[in-house]
Design a protein around this motif. Sequence first.
Motif, PDB file in Angstrom:
ATOM      1  N   TYR A 123       0.812  -1.217   0.000  1.00 37.42           N
ATOM      2  CA  TYR A 123       0.000   0.000   0.000  1.00 37.42           C
ATOM      3  C   TYR A 123       0.845   1.267   0.000  1.00 37.42           C
ATOM      4  N   CYS A 124       2.140   1.143   0.313  1.00 33.50           N
ATOM      5  CA  CYS A 124       3.020   2.310   0.379  1.00 33.50           C
ATOM      6  C   CYS A 124       3.540   2.742  -0.988  1.00 33.50           C
ATOM      7  N   PHE A 125       3.411   1.884  -2.002  1.00 30.61           N
ATOM      8  CA  PHE A 125       4.035   2.143  -3.291  1.00 30.61           C
ATOM      9  C   PHE A 125       3.103   2.891  -4.243  1.00 30.61           C
ATOM     10  N   ASP A 126       3.705   3.706  -5.102  1.00 30.87           N
ATOM     11  CA  ASP A 126       2.947   4.434  -6.125  1.00 30.87           C
ATOM     12  C   ASP A 126       2.554   3.533  -7.278  1.00 30.87           C
ATOM     13  N   GLU A 127       3.384   2.551  -7.569  1.00 31.49           N
ATOM     14  CA  GLU A 127       3.185   1.678  -8.748  1.00 31.49           C
ATOM     15  C   GLU A 127       3.540   0.257  -8.358  1.00 31.49           C
ATOM     16  N   ALA A 128       2.913  -0.712  -9.008  1.00 31.96           N
ATOM     17  CA  ALA A 128       3.215  -2.114  -8.742  1.00 31.96           C
ATOM     18  C   ALA A 128       3.205  -2.909 -10.033  1.00 31.96           C
ATOM     19  N   ARG A 129       4.123  -3.863 -10.121  1.00 28.83           N
ATOM     20  CA  ARG A 129       4.169  -4.807 -11.237  1.00 28.83           C
ATOM     21  C   ARG A 129       4.331  -6.193 -10.630  1.00 28.83           C
ATOM     22  N   TYR A 130       3.428  -7.108 -10.961  1.00 33.34           N
ATOM     23  CA  TYR A 130       3.439  -8.422 -10.341  1.00 33.34           C
ATOM     24  C   TYR A 130       3.669  -9.522 -11.372  1.00 33.34           C
ATOM     25  N   GLY A 131       4.461 -10.506 -10.978  1.00 33.39           N
ATOM     26  CA  GLY A 131       4.771 -11.643 -11.829  1.00 33.39           C
ATOM     27  C   GLY A 131       6.139 -12.174 -11.462  1.00 33.39           C
ATOM     28  N   PRO A 132       6.585 -13.251 -12.104  1.00 30.95           N
ATOM     29  CA  PRO A 132       7.907 -13.816 -11.816  1.00 30.95           C
ATOM     30  C   PRO A 132       9.011 -12.802 -12.073  1.00 30.95           C
ATOM     31  N   ALA A 133       9.979 -12.751 -11.175  1.00 34.77           N
ATOM     32  CA  ALA A 133      11.065 -11.779 -11.317  1.00 34.77           C
ATOM     33  C   ALA A 133      11.815 -11.945 -12.627  1.00 34.77           C
ATOM     34  N   SER A 134      11.951 -13.180 -13.103  1.00 33.91           N
ATOM     35  CA  SER A 134      12.694 -13.432 -14.338  1.00 33.91           C
ATOM     36  C   SER A 134      11.999 -12.833 -15.559  1.00 33.91           C
ATOM     37  N   GLU A 135      10.738 -12.467 -15.413  1.00 31.60           N
ATOM     38  CA  GLU A 135       9.995 -11.823 -16.513  1.00 31.60           C
ATOM     39  C   GLU A 135       9.801 -10.334 -16.261  1.00 31.60           C
ATOM     40  N   THR A 136       9.374  -9.988 -15.054  1.00 38.12           N
ATOM     41  CA  THR A 136       9.030  -8.595 -14.779  1.00 38.12           C
ATOM     42  C   THR A 136      10.244  -7.684 -14.723  1.00 38.12           C
ATOM     43  N   VAL A 137      11.334  -8.155 -14.146  1.00 36.22           N
ATOM     44  CA  VAL A 137      12.502  -7.292 -14.003  1.00 36.22           C
ATOM     45  C   VAL A 137      13.161  -6.997 -15.351  1.00 36.22           C
ATOM     46  N   PRO A 138      13.423  -8.004 -16.201  1.00 36.01           N
ATOM     47  CA  PRO A 138      13.978  -7.671 -17.521  1.00 36.01           C
ATOM     48  C   PRO A 138      13.074  -6.736 -18.331  1.00 36.01           C
ATOM     49  N   ALA A 139      11.766  -6.931 -18.256  1.00 31.46           N
ATOM     50  CA  ALA A 139      10.850  -6.057 -19.002  1.00 31.46           C
ATOM     51  C   ALA A 139      10.951  -4.615 -18.495  1.00 31.46           C
ATOM     52  N   TRP A 140      11.003  -4.449 -17.181  1.00 31.70           N
ATOM     53  CA  TRP A 140      11.116  -3.113 -16.596  1.00 31.70           C
ATOM     54  C   TRP A 140      12.440  -2.457 -16.985  1.00 31.70           C
ATOM     55  N   VAL A 141      13.532  -3.222 -16.933  1.00 32.13           N
ATOM     56  CA  VAL A 141      14.842  -2.675 -17.289  1.00 32.13           C
ATOM     57  C   VAL A 141      14.875  -2.263 -18.751  1.00 32.13           C
ATOM     58  N   GLU A 142      14.317  -3.083 -19.626  1.00 31.42           N
ATOM     59  CA  GLU A 142      14.308  -2.742 -21.043  1.00 31.42           C
ATOM     60  C   GLU A 142      13.527  -1.463 -21.296  1.00 31.42           C
ATOM     61  N   GLU A 143      12.423  -1.275 -20.602  1.00 31.07           N
ATOM     62  CA  GLU A 143      11.657  -0.031 -20.707  1.00 31.07           C
ATOM     63  C   GLU A 143      12.513   1.170 -20.324  1.00 31.07           C
ATOM     64  N   LEU A 144      13.209   1.052 -19.205  1.00 33.00           N
ATOM     65  CA  LEU A 144      14.043   2.162 -18.735  1.00 33.00           C
ATOM     66  C   LEU A 144      15.154   2.494 -19.733  1.00 33.00           C
ATOM     67  N   LEU A 145      15.802   1.473 -20.237  1.00 31.07           N
ATOM     68  CA  LEU A 145      16.944   1.701 -21.111  1.00 31.07           C
ATOM     69  C   LEU A 145      16.535   2.133 -22.514  1.00 31.07           C
ATOM     70  N   ARG A 146      15.250   2.021 -22.833  1.00 27.86           N
ATOM     71  CA  ARG A 146      14.760   2.512 -24.132  1.00 27.86           C
ATOM     72  C   ARG A 146      14.444   3.997 -24.066  1.00 27.86           C
ATOM     73  N   THR A 147      14.249   4.537 -22.879  1.00 24.78           N
ATOM     74  CA  THR A 147      13.845   5.943 -22.767  1.00 24.78           C
ATOM     75  C   THR A 147      15.042   6.884 -22.802  1.00 24.78           C
TER      76      THR A 147
END
Length: 237
Positions: free
Chosen positions: A213-237
């Motif tokens: 409840y303390c977080f502004d945003e949440a992404r749920y799923g296996p770390a092996s999927e969610t973390v690479p997807a999040w990193v790729e988003e960041l590095l594309r910007t």
Amino acid sequence: MSKHIFVLTGAGVSAESGLGTFRDKSGDGIWSTFDASKLATPQAFARDPTTVLAFYDARRRNLLNAKPNPAHFALARLEQGLPARGGRLTLVTQNIDDLHERAGSKRVLHMHGELLKARCQICGATTIWPRDLNIDDACPECGHSGVLRPDVVWFGELPLHLDAIYTALSNADLFVAIGTSGAVHPAAGFVAEAAAYGVPTCEINLDAADNAYCFDEARYGPASETVPAWVEELLRT
């Protein structure tokens, strides 16, 4: 892109590498099977060092057979990719494994210590220790025997690197918690600390943490999927 990204990782980032979590909602965490008071306190070690060392020997052998997963490699790519974009990464882990380093991360703050190190209770020296730790082993620095312990933070002990961690939190542009239970302090309070500084916060987890409840945003799923997807988003910007 956020210039200074602060990432906190917990056991969930290493779960897919075969390393057990300490607490999970299914009740299958390590501390549901083992009694922490008998294995992970200074008092337990003083009372029965052989049993405590055997527990950590087993975990050390398990770690040596584990391999980094895509979440670890993604965070290493983030560390490598941010400077060219004018950014930087502070990576703090509650984990005592070395999978971040094996994946290529160069600067990791282990707030709960490192399983592959031993610490002397006499001189305070830490030594790389990838093998079983026996009660009669001698400290390579001071030569005393019977004084080595795993270089991990036990219940009742103060986490490491707190000054550096709180300084980094105060200077962050984004706080992200990955694979944490949100139940262990002081790490569980980092999100509130970041929010108090006006830092945006994001949870990346298999399921909602206790402090979700303390977080502004949440992404749920296996770390092996969610973390690479999040990193790729960041590095594309």
